[in-house]
Motif scaffolding. Structure first.
Motif, PDB file in Angstrom:
ATOM      1  N   UNK A   1       0.832  -1.203   0.000  1.00 10.71           N
ATOM      2  CA  UNK A   1       0.000   0.000   0.000  1.00 10.71           C
ATOM      3  C   UNK A   1       0.867   1.253   0.000  1.00 10.71           C
ATOM      4  N   UNK A   2       0.238   2.403  -0.155  1.00  8.21           N
ATOM      5  CA  UNK A   2       0.996   3.656  -0.208  1.00  8.21           C
ATOM      6  C   UNK A   2       1.539   4.054   1.164  1.00  8.21           C
ATOM      7  N   UNK A   3       2.566   4.872   1.156  1.00 11.60           N
ATOM      8  CA  UNK A   3       3.105   5.411   2.402  1.00 11.60           C
ATOM      9  C   UNK A   3       2.140   6.450   2.976  1.00 11.60           C
ATOM     10  N   UNK A   4       2.041   6.456   4.273  1.00 12.84           N
ATOM     11  CA  UNK A   4       1.126   7.378   4.948  1.00 12.84           C
ATOM     12  C   UNK A   4       1.798   7.958   6.177  1.00 12.84           C
ATOM     13  N   UNK A   5       1.276   9.103   6.617  1.00  8.99           N
ATOM     14  CA  UNK A   5       1.684   9.621   7.921  1.00  8.99           C
ATOM     15  C   UNK A   5       0.497  10.301   8.574  1.00  8.99           C
ATOM     16  N   UNK A   6       0.655  10.591   9.862  1.00 10.86           N
ATOM     17  CA  UNK A   6      -0.424  11.189  10.649  1.00 10.86           C
ATOM     18  C   UNK A   6      -0.021  12.597  11.053  1.00 10.86           C
ATOM     19  N   UNK A   7      -0.924  13.549  10.801  1.00 13.37           N
ATOM     20  CA  UNK A   7      -0.778  14.921  11.296  1.00 13.37           C
ATOM     21  C   UNK A   7      -1.689  15.111  12.502  1.00 13.37           C
ATOM     22  N   UNK A   8      -1.272  15.987  13.412  1.00 13.20           N
ATOM     23  CA  UNK A   8      -2.078  16.212  14.617  1.00 13.20           C
ATOM     24  C   UNK A   8      -3.146  17.291  14.411  1.00 13.20           C
ATOM     25  N   UNK A   9      -3.685  17.374  13.211  1.00 10.37           N
ATOM     26  CA  UNK A   9      -4.829  18.262  12.939  1.00 10.37           C
ATOM     27  C   UNK A   9      -5.978  17.369  12.488  1.00 10.37           C
ATOM     28  N   UNK A  10      -7.029  17.301  13.291  1.00 11.89           N
ATOM     29  CA  UNK A  10      -8.162  16.455  12.945  1.00 11.89           C
ATOM     30  C   UNK A  10      -9.426  17.272  12.769  1.00 11.89           C
ATOM     31  N   UNK A  11     -10.550  16.591  12.867  1.00  8.78           N
ATOM     32  CA  UNK A  11     -11.831  17.257  12.618  1.00  8.78           C
ATOM     33  C   UNK A  11     -12.140  18.304  13.678  1.00  8.78           C
ATOM     34  N   UNK A  12     -11.466  18.274  14.827  1.00  7.35           N
ATOM     35  CA  UNK A  12     -11.734  19.291  15.836  1.00  7.35           C
ATOM     36  C   UNK A  12     -11.081  20.629  15.503  1.00  7.35           C
ATOM     37  N   UNK A  13     -10.294  20.684  14.430  1.00  7.22           N
ATOM     38  CA  UNK A  13      -9.845  21.991  13.937  1.00  7.22           C
ATOM     39  C   UNK A  13     -10.152  22.167  12.451  1.00  7.22           C
ATOM     40  N   UNK A  14     -10.174  21.076  11.691  1.00  6.89           N
ATOM     41  CA  UNK A  14     -10.481  21.201  10.262  1.00  6.89           C
ATOM     42  C   UNK A  14     -11.981  21.199   9.991  1.00  6.89           C
ATOM     43  N   UNK A  15     -12.793  20.701  10.922  1.00  2.00           N
ATOM     44  CA  UNK A  15     -14.185  20.417  10.628  1.00  2.00           C
ATOM     45  C   UNK A  15     -14.279  19.152   9.794  1.00  2.00           C
TER      46      UNK A  15
END
Lengths: 340, 340
Positions: free
Chosen positions: A242-256
């Motif tokens: 599968x493709x490479x992925x990473x996690x950012x600490x911006x979720x729906x509680x700031x992006x909507x």
């Protein structure tokens, strides 16, 4: 937007729900806006308290006595107009306002194809007469062509908007209501609306831009004025091919969480156009990265553009102002959370 | 939830991101919770400032020196644990904490099938050894079986959770890490998790319930403890043979926009189970009403249950507390907006 509206002879009344920030409202007025559009009495209060003198609450309010008192207090300091889309709503408004009814202007909301609130153009005169009989001052008609948000949707939506507004405005004139405001517009439709029909435009999102407008071609990424600085907190190198992925600490509680069917992800990375946010939870954005390219190191900071910036602004207490890469201080999101 | 966990011999550490309210945190502790789970340092600060003495930040933080100072200040007043899911993250944490490293406990995050952050069970010992070598105290393993949210999904997700946690916990014991915490759980999975594997559960949503849990069968509508009081502001009687609809003044700016693929709408009406919210914008919910039934009058007030209550709590500054229909005062949403 101010220049473009002025060149077409249309007044600009930006929707301030997008930014909710007093400093930006004053920049808009300085650039030529005739006043603000807001969605709630609470938003109107926040801006009038910070010196804005003309507000239109573009919403079919159901006004009880407490809210009538709030509207009249606003009218002591500003020109105040509200939306109505029913005779009952107009009567309720007039009854609650009592002797002060004539101090609050009303505009009749039309449904021009978005099928939310608003009456059909042929019903506008009936609502206007009910409002006038109840002692309210009828100031015009308005519509939100919300069906302009989508690939190829703005042109047809503007045609619908023009048809609805011109029919209702003509009917109001025939019925003796003079000089009605004819108000429409959204960010996708505003550049296409004609001053032959409209007297006023109410776009909101244009002030920042966002991933939706970027993907619709209504702004370029370099035009986007609001992003969320986030940190790479976790790597997930492609398992099972599968493709490479990473996690950012911006979720729906700031992006909507808004994501239109046609959006390519849950927001975009401002500086990495071929990355995609493939999943979003409250504090995690899962980013899919082009295969073969090295992942950004843990701890690196990336700018994220929300799909719908109005949601992000309503989730933060302040924004950091940056000019040419240098921090200029912070602005409070004065009207955050003013839902009523 | 507290009773059920106690009966299985599992400690309950509720995720407080759902409520963000100090009064509710203390009710949970009084009912037997060993402490709280939170998502951010800011949430931990909000609760420790209000007297909570044990917090686990269940997130793979990337900790700079400023955040290390915040963690150490918390450790002056409470037992503090954080998540790690990489050797680099553990080293960064230890480096930033400096001589205080041993004051912050760490737990290794596992991916048990949700495929967000977390390492595979076979990688846990490597991360634990890196953390221990750097001077951190390794306290156990944890996972969030987020793939438990869906029709029929909880059973398989609990099997995955148990497999991942038991493999990683056994490996930690073999490697000489004694008495590791073995922490899992979500609201859908928590009732199914076994005390043979888990020492701790971290459900969040159960405290209120929401439309997702209602539709998944994890709560009854009469169990739901949070709703939004909204007003009918506009009617749209079935045009072209379509269904009757009305507009409520509760939109995505209070309900949030989360909508799982299996959800029947954008939230539910608590007292009208056959109505559906078919569209949502920032301040409008479009409700489809059973055909032939009279629409609720304009101005009437209806209770709306959000799809995902964690989003709603993060959009409001306070909640009205009601017992047996009588208002009991308001609670502040102390940790609202604490995204970092």
């Amino acid at each position: 937007m101010a220049t473009s509206a002025r060149e077409r002879g249309i007044a600009l009344r930006p929707h301030a729900k997008t930014h909710k920030i007093a400093e930006i409202a004053h920049l808009q007025v300085a650039a030529g806006a005739v006043g603000l559009t807001v969605a709630t009495i609470g938003e109107a209060e926040a801006f009038v308290a910070r010196g804005i003198e003309d507000v239109f609450i573009a919403y079919p309010l159901w006004v009880d006595e407490r809210d009538a008192g709030r509207l009249l207090a606003l009218a002591d300091r500003a020109r105040v107009q509200v939306g109505v889309d029913s005779a009952e709503g107009a009567l309720q408004l007039a009854r609650s306002l009592g002797p002060g009814a004539a101090r609050i202007g009303v505009r009749i909301e039309l449904d021009s194809g978005h099928h939310r609130s608003g009456v059909l153009p042929g019903e506008a005169v009936g609502v206007a007469r009910a409002a006038a009989s109840a002692g309210l001052e009828v100031r015009g008609v308005f519509t939100f062509p919300g069906h302009s948000y989508g690939p190829g949707a703005a042109g047809p939506a503007v045609a619908d908007e023009q048809a609805a507004l011109s029919a209702a405005a003509a009917a109001l004139l025939d019925a003796g209501f003079s000089d009605p405001a004819v108000s429409g517009g959204s960010t996708p439709s505003a550049p296409l609306s004609s001053g032959d029909t409209l007297t006023e435009l109410r776009p909101g999102v244009y002030v920042f831009g966002d991933a939706q407008q970027w993907e619709l071609g209504n702004c370029r990424p370099t035009d986007i004025a609001l992003s969320i600085e986030s940190t790479v907190v976790s790597h997930r190198r492609g398992a099972d091919g599968g493709p490479d992925r990473f996690i950012l600490d911006a979720g729906s509680k700031v992006l909507g969480s808004d994501r239109a069917a046609w959006a390519t992800g849950h927001g975009r990375l401002l500086d990495h156009h071929d990355a995609r946010i493939v999943a979003l939870s409250e504090h995690h954005a899962t980013v899919e990265w082009p295969s073969g390219r090295e992942l950004p190191p843990l701890g690196s900071r990336l700018r994220v553009v929300p799909n719908h910036v109005c949601m992000t602004i309503n989730l933060v207490d302040e924004v950091q102002v940056v000019r040419d890469g240098a921090a200029q201080g912070r602005w409070a999101v004065t009207a955050r959370g003013r839902n009523s």
